[in-house]
Scaffold this active site. Structure first.
Site, PDB file in Angstrom:
ATOM      1  N   SER A   1      13.169  76.915 -58.259  1.00  0.00           N
ATOM      2  CA  SER A   1      12.944  76.686 -56.833  1.00  0.00           C
ATOM      3  C   SER A   1      12.441  77.976 -56.194  1.00  0.00           C
ATOM      4  O   SER A   1      12.357  79.014 -56.848  1.00  0.00           O
ATOM      5  CB  SER A   1      14.230  76.227 -56.161  1.00  0.00           C
ATOM      6  N   LYS A   2      12.156  77.853 -54.912  1.00  0.00           N
ATOM      7  CA  LYS A   2      11.620  78.979 -54.144  1.00  0.00           C
ATOM      8  C   LYS A   2      12.390  80.283 -54.368  1.00  0.00           C
ATOM      9  O   LYS A   2      11.807  81.350 -54.414  1.00  0.00           O
ATOM     10  CB  LYS A   2      11.673  78.646 -52.638  1.00  0.00           C
ATOM     11  N   ARG A   3      13.702  80.131 -54.486  1.00  0.00           N
ATOM     12  CA  ARG A   3      14.465  81.384 -54.532  1.00  0.00           C
ATOM     13  C   ARG A   3      14.245  82.171 -55.812  1.00  0.00           C
ATOM     14  O   ARG A   3      14.630  83.319 -55.924  1.00  0.00           O
ATOM     15  CB  ARG A   3      15.945  81.117 -54.241  1.00  0.00           C
TER      16      ARG A   3
END
Ligand code: GLU
Ligand code: ZN
Length: 493
Positions: A254-256
């Protein structure tokens, strides 16, 4: 039978690594088996639909450079390939299931369903889904209510007992207790629009899809779909749920974890070949003993048996390595063309229609910078000194360890004379000449070179110096040397 596979994105977000991996595996499978790869837009969720996501989809694949054989933009025998253009068709199929008692009309409104959820939560039994309130409603009753102007949804009858079994080419036999399947999913909404489940199954059937290869998060839909295929009397395509893609911490990518949207990688200066090569290796192998494959080679080598069951971990460093490899493979012209947009954005190359056309300076500079580029986007910083005079560095940058300011100015004078009289098209001969002069005046070659390097490139660490002088021209280098000399001479004692 020829294979037919599809990538069926919902345009509710930008294309990301996971989606492209699904598309790529489908594409490779189609090529490897002499079949067809289809793009189908599953835009049933109108509330999350975005025109910009459709554009992003086309942009992304145009950049990546692999294509479908049938799809909304190019047509094909099984079109239309956009579900919103097929809405009328799904209604008939939903009604058919009602007629044969595999589905039913449900008149529960949002209010009742909400109350139900609240009650389930209050009873601490959690959200158990729909309570099958309308399942026993007779056809007559349903007709009467419809006549009153109530718009029902159509729900699938999940068998109340037993198990549903399906086969996955990668994971083998999968068995679900029917009581664990979401109780009676909606197939057709009250506005007549289909849900994902109905449209997906009907389209896979009508488009003669032979293999469904998709992310593992779709496994819970598979038993539901199996029940529908059986209800219609259709054969379910062969299923193959692809290994998950995780971040380095073991959680779903994911984005993180960093960039996940493909256009972010593009902006960051990755080459599409590097991304494709790396993504194809997420949970899949091709041939032992090497990492770099052309798309054509992967089309030949792909086999379902070479997919892993275990999740793949997205390794940004490995991708970076791939990028460097592909940058090194490019010819000067190709690489110059690729860095042009980044140079233009930094204001170094004139924007306009000629944007993508590299000039002689860019092409000549590529051998100097190629080894230093990890990303195309590194080019402006590394090449800045070729476009304009670098900011004058501080005195300490100029002065070699063994010399003082006065000695450094002398070295600059030597360099001015040498640059004017040396032919830099012969790098080795030029080096020889500098070396001879250094010996003659009793200094180390490095002490002669360093002030020259700093004056020309603005830094002690730079691309190869003589090549830089060649690219910039003796005239410009002389001017930079003179400016440096004037600067050092003017400093207060
Ligand atoms: N529209 C679904 C998605 O967004 C397709 C899932 C499937 O391949 O069945 O991924
Ligand atoms: Zn109901």
């Amino acid at each position: 039978m020829a294979t037919r596979v599809r990538y069926a994105p919902s345009p509710t977000g930008n294309q990301h690594i996971g989606g492209v991996r699904t598309a790529l595996i489908n594409y490779l499978f189609a090529r490897a088996t002499g079949g067809k790869f289809i793009l189908r837009l599953e835009d049933t969720d109108r509330s999350r639909y975005g025109e910009e996501y459709v554009r992003n989809l086309y942009d992304t694949f145009a950049w990546l450079g692999f294509y479908w054989d049938e799809g909304p933009d190019i047509g094909g025998p099984a079109g239309p390939y956009i579900q919103s253009e097929r809405f009328d068709l799904y209604r008939g199929y939903a009604k058919k299931l009602v007629e044969i008692d595999k589905a039913y009309y449900c008149f529960c409104d949002e209010e009742r369903l909400e109350r139900l959820r609240d009650e389930q939560n209050a009873a601490k039994s959690g959200d158990q889904g729909y309570d099958r309130h309308c399942r026993k409603l007779g056809v007559k009753e349903a007709q009467a209510r419809t006549a009153e102007g109530k718009n029902p949804v159509i729900r699938l009858k999940i068998p109340l007992e037993g198990t549903t079994v399906f086969h996955d080419s990668l994971l083998g036999k999968i068995e679900w207790k029917n009581e664990d399947i979401s109780p009676d999913p909606v197939l057709l909404k009250s506005d007549g629009f289909p849900t994902y489940h109905l449209a997906n199954v009907v389209d896979d059937h009508l488009m003669k899809i032979t293999h469904v290869m998709r992310a593992q998060e779709w496994i819970p839909s598979a038993p539901m779909h199996k029940i529908m295929y059986d209800a219609f009397g259709w054969t379910q395509p062969e299923l193959c749920h692809l290994p998950m893609v995780l971040g380095s911490d073991g959680h779903k990518l994911s984005k993180r974890h960093g960039a996940t949207a493909v256009n972010e990688f593009r902006k960051a200066g990755y080459l599409p070949e590097a991304l494709i090569n790396y993504i194809a290796h997420l949970g899949c192998s091709f041939e032992d003993g090497r990492d770099i494959f052309t798309l054509g080679e992967m089309e030949q080598l792909f086999k379902i048996e070479r997919l892993n069951k275990a999740p793949a971990v997205f390794d940004y460093q490995k991708l970076e390595w791939y990028n460097g490899q592909y940058i090194r493979q490019k010819s000067d012209e190709e690489l110059a063309r690729l860095v042009m947009p980044f140079l233009a954005e930094a204001g170094f190359a004139a924007p306009g229609p000629a944007l993508a056309e590299p000039g002689p300076l860019e092409i000549a500079a590529m051998p100097l910078v190629r080894e230093r580029l990890k990303f195309l986007s590194d080019a402006p910083k590394i090449m800045a000194y070729l476009y304009h005079r670098p900011e004058m560095p501080g005195e300490s940058e100029f002065v070699p360890k063994k010399l003082d300011r006065h000695g450094t100015i002398q070295m600059l004078e030597e360099a001015i004379a040498l640059v004017a009289s040396t032919d830099f098209s012969e790098i080795e001969a030029a080096e020889e000449k500098f070396r001879a002069r250094a010996t003659e005046i009793g200094v180390k070659l490095g002490d002669l070179m360093m002030p020259l390097r700093v004056a020309v490139t603005g830094s002690r660490v730079s691309p190869p110096l003589f090549e830089s002088v060649r690219v910039l021209g003796a005239q410009e280098c002389k001017a930079r040397l003179q400016a440096a000399k004037a600067y050092l001479s003017a400093l207060p004692a």
